[in-house]
Design an enzyme around this catalytic site. Structure first.
Site, PDB file in Angstrom:
ATOM      1  N   ARG A   1      -8.236  30.943  -2.872  1.00  0.00           N
ATOM      2  CA  ARG A   1      -6.778  30.782  -2.788  1.00  0.00           C
ATOM      3  C   ARG A   1      -6.265  31.696  -1.671  1.00  0.00           C
ATOM      4  O   ARG A   1      -6.140  32.895  -1.849  1.00  0.00           O
ATOM      5  CB  ARG A   1      -6.131  31.169  -4.128  1.00  0.00           C
TER       6      ARG A   1
ATOM      7  N   LYS B   1       3.464  29.456  -2.018  1.00  0.00           N
ATOM      8  CA  LYS B   1       4.568  29.843  -2.905  1.00  0.00           C
ATOM      9  C   LYS B   1       5.612  30.623  -2.113  1.00  0.00           C
ATOM     10  O   LYS B   1       5.357  31.034  -0.973  1.00  0.00           O
ATOM     11  CB  LYS B   1       4.032  30.658  -4.079  1.00  0.00           C
TER      12      LYS B   1
ATOM     13  N   ARG C   1      -1.685  40.684 -15.920  1.00  0.00           N
ATOM     14  CA  ARG C   1      -0.466  39.935 -15.607  1.00  0.00           C
ATOM     15  C   ARG C   1      -0.403  38.667 -16.445  1.00  0.00           C
ATOM     16  O   ARG C   1       0.458  38.518 -17.299  1.00  0.00           O
ATOM     17  CB  ARG C   1      -0.474  39.644 -14.105  1.00  0.00           C
TER      18      ARG C   1
ATOM     19  N   ASP D   1      25.832  41.424   8.656  1.00  0.00           N
ATOM     20  CA  ASP D   1      25.598  40.311   9.587  1.00  0.00           C
ATOM     21  C   ASP D   1      25.123  40.732  10.964  1.00  0.00           C
ATOM     22  O   ASP D   1      24.888  39.878  11.819  1.00  0.00           O
ATOM     23  CB  ASP D   1      26.900  39.517   9.787  1.00  0.00           C
TER      24      ASP D   1
ATOM     25  N   CYS E   1      24.478  46.381   9.334  1.00  0.00           N
ATOM     26  CA  CYS E   1      25.568  45.772   8.564  1.00  0.00           C
ATOM     27  C   CYS E   1      25.080  44.467   7.912  1.00  0.00           C
ATOM     28  O   CYS E   1      23.938  44.073   8.079  1.00  0.00           O
ATOM     29  CB  CYS E   1      26.747  45.450   9.474  1.00  0.00           C
TER      30      CYS E   1
ATOM     31  N   TYR F   1      29.125  51.599   9.953  1.00  0.00           N
ATOM     32  CA  TYR F   1      29.610  52.180   8.696  1.00  0.00           C
ATOM     33  C   TYR F   1      29.079  53.599   8.501  1.00  0.00           C
ATOM     34  O   TYR F   1      27.904  53.868   8.757  1.00  0.00           O
ATOM     35  CB  TYR F   1      29.155  51.325   7.505  1.00  0.00           C
TER      36      TYR F   1
ATOM     37  N   HIS G   1      -7.791  36.553 -11.012  1.00  0.00           N
ATOM     38  CA  HIS G   1      -7.135  37.085  -9.811  1.00  0.00           C
ATOM     39  C   HIS G   1      -7.443  38.577  -9.704  1.00  0.00           C
ATOM     40  O   HIS G   1      -7.346  39.299 -10.687  1.00  0.00           O
ATOM     41  CB  HIS G   1      -5.626  36.852  -9.917  1.00  0.00           C
TER      42      HIS G   1
END
Ligand code: PMH
Length: 358
Positions: free
Chosen positions: A213, A34, A130, A306, A304, A258, A158
């Site tokens: 699992r 997942k 859950r 990027d 930042c 920044y 689970h």
């Protein structure tokens, strides 16, 4: 692809982890892929896992299962998140197994099946709070409601605390599950309870479960610090690499990024690395260290969107490799720095970072 930043996934590490798990675990293995294979790439990971002995795949969303089918993967796939009943038709058509936990759901889903059979696993909530039914009455109602429209292939629960060795709840959940399904083991082809931590803890024990699992361990990471000892055989598959894009010498008293939160104290070599928070390299990683040719270099100033800046011990040429995760920089070290867990680290990188498979 022009950008030098990339996630590299070591297929051989995933193959190794699955093989080593198979040596220790007698149950069939569902590879949990997942969330894009915990950020590693669902299709690629699924293929490697299946080639190395996993026999089933686990995802959260129906969309994730469809992506695997569209990629030509025909192995059984269990969707572990709850779906609304209108998902039943597509799931049945594509041969995808859904997790279900109420008789009403089955009744409602029938209208979407058009005569097809939907394979389902019944989800039991034994302490996770859950998803799942909580009583034998609810389970009996489901068994009564199911007809030829449904193949009740599996039943599962689970664990909330399988990775905490001192937890009583882990044992209580097993007891609750056993009490709830008493006398019914033979009605299901698969009875399963364990994630990576549970699977490895049950290794060598005689348990009435025939499927596990496995997510985090397949990726070569351990479920918690205290479980590390159980997992010395694992090899992490995930590395994040980039290159120095710009290198400059700044005299003392110059500010970086920044907020100007960092000021050079002497003459310093500063390198710019083109990975930022839009890639999932969080702003909170400011102050963490990355590896440049075997030397650890601190991130100076704020990360930042990027890119971020590091302090280099000396001048390096533009294009020098920088390792953000992998090798000397363990995911768990970054997770600790960011006050989170390795699961969250691998999931947080965005699609802007290309995945390369080596
Ligand atoms: N089974 C279910 C139902 C799960 O939700 C998960 C992981 C696994 C198995 C695999 O667990 P592992 O990676 O520890 O082996 N689910 C999640 C989750 O919801 N948040 O973190 C992990």
């Amino acid at each position: 692809m022009f950008r030098p930043s990339r996630i590299e996934i070591d297929r051989a590490a995933i193959a190794h982890n699955i093989q080593e798990l198979r040596k220790r675990i007698p149950q069939a293995i569902m590879a949990v892929v997942k969330a894009n294979g915990y950020g590693h790439g669902a299709v690629e990971v699924a293929k490697v896992a299946l080639e190395n002995g996993a026999t089933m795949l686990g995802v959260a969303l129906l969309e994730e299962a469809i992506e695997l089918r569209d990629a030509g993967i025909s192995a059984p796939i269990l969707v572990m998140e709850a779906q609304f009943p209108d998902a039943a038709g597509v799931a049945a058509e594509r041969g995808i197994t859904l997790s279900v936990f109420s008789a009403e759901w089955l009744e409602e889903a029938k209208q979407f099946l058009n005569g097809q059979t939907l394979t389902v696993h019944i989800k039991v909530d034994t302490g996770m709070g859950r998803l799942g039914l909580r009583s034998r009455e609810e389970l009996d109602a489901m068994l009564n409601a199911a007809n030829e429209s449904f193949d009740l292939e599996g039943i599962y629960t689970h664990f909330a605390t399988a990775d905490e060795l001192g937890s009583e709840l882990y044992y209580e959940q097993q007891e609750r599950f056993e009490r709830l399904i008493e006398g019914l083991h033979d009605r299901f082809r698969y009875v399963h309870t364990s994630n990576s931590a549970g699977a490895i803890r049950m290794a060598g024990q005689d348990v009435p479960y025939n499927l596990v699992r496995v997510g985090i361990a397949m990726y070569g990471l351990y479920p918690s610090a205290e479980m590390q000892g159980f997992y010395s055989f694992l090899r992490p598959a995930f590395t994040l690499k980039s290159k120095l894009m710009h290198v400059k010498r700044l005299e003392a008293g110059q500010t970086i990024s920044y907020g100007a939160t960092y000021t050079t104290s002497t003459e310093e070599w500063i390198g710019t690395v083109p990975v930022g928070y839009a890639d999932g390299w969080l702003r909170k990683a400011s102050g963490f260290e990355v590896d440049v040719e075997g030397e650890r270099c601190p991130i100076v100033g704020r990360v930042c969107m990027d890119r971020f800046m590091i302090r280099l011990p000396r001048e390096y040429p533009v294009g020098t490799d920088v390792t953000l995760i992998g090798g000397p920089i363990a995911i768990d070290e970054l997770a600790m720095y960011l006050e989170t867990i390795n699961y969250e680290i691998v999931c947080e990188f965005t699609g802007r970072l290309p995945r390369h498979y080596v």
